[in-house]
Design a protein around this motif. Sequence first.
Motif: not given
Length: 85
Positions: A66-72
Amino acid sequence: FARLWAQIANDLGRIDSDLVVFEILNEPNSDLTVELWNELQPFLARALRSAADNLIVATGANFSSIDGLLRVAPVNVSNVTYSFH
């Protein structure tokens, strides 16, 4: 890799779109930084979309977290959903 996806989409895109979904990459690893994934994922999504209208599953960097998704950045093609886990 983009050409491979376009060929797969071209071949499988003929099947009922309710039966075939394209996930760009499951759990992109830590070698695919957020910055790199922000460049690569839209490129691959456009390659898929150029060959078929099926649903595309996009994801975040860092193993689909989820952290990676929020950053793309959002993928700017039609018929996209996002996955994280």
